[in-house]
Scaffold this motif. Sequence first.
Motif, PDB file in Angstrom:
ATOM      1  N   CYS A  68       0.841  -1.195   0.000  1.00  0.00           N
ATOM      2  CA  CYS A  68       0.000   0.000   0.000  1.00  0.00           C
ATOM      3  C   CYS A  68       0.880   1.250   0.000  1.00  0.00           C
ATOM      4  O   CYS A  68       1.797   1.360   0.812  1.00  0.00           O
ATOM      5  CB  CYS A  68      -0.889  -0.026   1.245  1.00  0.00           C
ATOM      6  N   HIS A  71       0.198   4.097   1.042  1.00  0.00           N
ATOM      7  CA  HIS A  71      -0.064   4.916   2.234  1.00  0.00           C
ATOM      8  C   HIS A  71       0.590   4.320   3.477  1.00  0.00           C
ATOM      9  O   HIS A  71       1.316   4.998   4.184  1.00  0.00           O
ATOM     10  CB  HIS A  71      -1.571   5.064   2.452  1.00  0.00           C
ATOM     11  N   CYS A  72       0.307   3.037   3.755  1.00  0.00           N
ATOM     12  CA  CYS A  72       0.780   2.463   5.011  1.00  0.00           C
ATOM     13  C   CYS A  72       1.941   1.479   4.811  1.00  0.00           C
ATOM     14  O   CYS A  72       2.611   1.113   5.783  1.00  0.00           O
ATOM     15  CB  CYS A  72      -0.365   1.786   5.761  1.00  0.00           C
ATOM     16  N   CYS A  79      -6.870  -0.970   0.305  1.00  0.00           N
ATOM     17  CA  CYS A  79      -5.972  -1.501   1.323  1.00  0.00           C
ATOM     18  C   CYS A  79      -6.799  -1.973   2.512  1.00  0.00           C
ATOM     19  O   CYS A  79      -7.561  -1.205   3.095  1.00  0.00           O
ATOM     20  CB  CYS A  79      -4.980  -0.437   1.765  1.00  0.00           C
ATOM     21  N   SER A  96      -5.707  -2.905   5.384  1.00  0.00           N
ATOM     22  CA  SER A  96      -5.249  -2.524   6.727  1.00  0.00           C
ATOM     23  C   SER A  96      -5.529  -1.058   7.048  1.00  0.00           C
ATOM     24  O   SER A  96      -5.859  -0.728   8.176  1.00  0.00           O
ATOM     25  CB  SER A  96      -3.763  -2.863   6.905  1.00  0.00           C
ATOM     26  N   CYS A  97      -5.366  -0.119   6.040  1.00  0.00           N
ATOM     27  CA  CYS A  97      -5.640   1.284   6.384  1.00  0.00           C
ATOM     28  C   CYS A  97      -6.901   1.820   5.718  1.00  0.00           C
ATOM     29  O   CYS A  97      -7.211   3.004   5.834  1.00  0.00           O
ATOM     30  CB  CYS A  97      -4.431   2.165   6.083  1.00  0.00           C
ATOM     31  N   THR A 132      -7.736   2.647   2.756  1.00  0.00           N
ATOM     32  CA  THR A 132      -7.696   3.692   1.732  1.00  0.00           C
ATOM     33  C   THR A 132      -7.775   3.045   0.353  1.00  0.00           C
ATOM     34  O   THR A 132      -7.492   1.859   0.195  1.00  0.00           O
ATOM     35  CB  THR A 132      -6.400   4.518   1.802  1.00  0.00           C
TER      36      THR A 132
END
Length: 256
Positions: A36, A38-39, A75, A77-78, A80
């Motif tokens: 991802c 982002h994370c 994603c 996990s986050c 987004t």
Amino acid sequence: SNINFFKVEDLRTVRSGVVYHFKVIHARLSYQLFRCPHCGFPSLIKNGTTLTKLRLTTLNGPMILLYLRKQRYFCKSCQTTYGAKTPIVEKNHSLTRGLKSAVFKLAKQSLPVTTIAKIVGISASSVERILYHDFQRPQRLAKLPEHLCFDEFKSVAKLYSFIALNAKSHNLISILDDRLSKNICAYFENRYSLNERLKVKSVVIDLNANYQIFIKRLFPNAQIVIDRFHIIQLVNRAFDQLRVTTLKQLNDKHSR
Ligand SMILES: [Zn+2]
């Protein structure tokens, strides 16, 4: 890369009485993305596509549209979402980089904006946006040239704009939105010190009497030169006027 084409079709639309022909290329942009952006966790899954309609380059042919389905990722996990990227177009733009560089190539040939717009098949305002979106007028030149040219030209909405050039290199010094004496004086006085202005040796102008008044004030050492073109133009006009009046006075219409 990462773009798969699967269909080309012809499209015909009528917009305010004008028929437009398009080629439409259907394609899909997708690639494997593991982490991802982002994370950073490897928890991305593919999450459908979004359709974007892009304009590709064409010269004198039918306009070419690229209907590109861009992969979207989600994603876990986050939470987004993220869209696939391609270098052929900037984010949130519909005119591709190829089309923009075609506009720049034509602009280098000094073609007018409206002509470029017709050749490339986009609107004139789009051409202007591509050419001038990050253009800033220079505040002032590092060094004021010794020889200047002043003139005016019809610009937007049939108003006159003021233009100043370097008389030797013909490089632009400035374009002002209007040709009012007070604005022209303010422009030069606010940017160039008297010492700098004293070094100007000549200013080439047309027969506009207004300019002669303030040039002496702005550039005290400058010689005013009337442009040869404008003198010839004046002589031609006067000569033509005389020719027409003489012609009207002739009674014998057959022996001219
Ligand atoms: Zn994430």
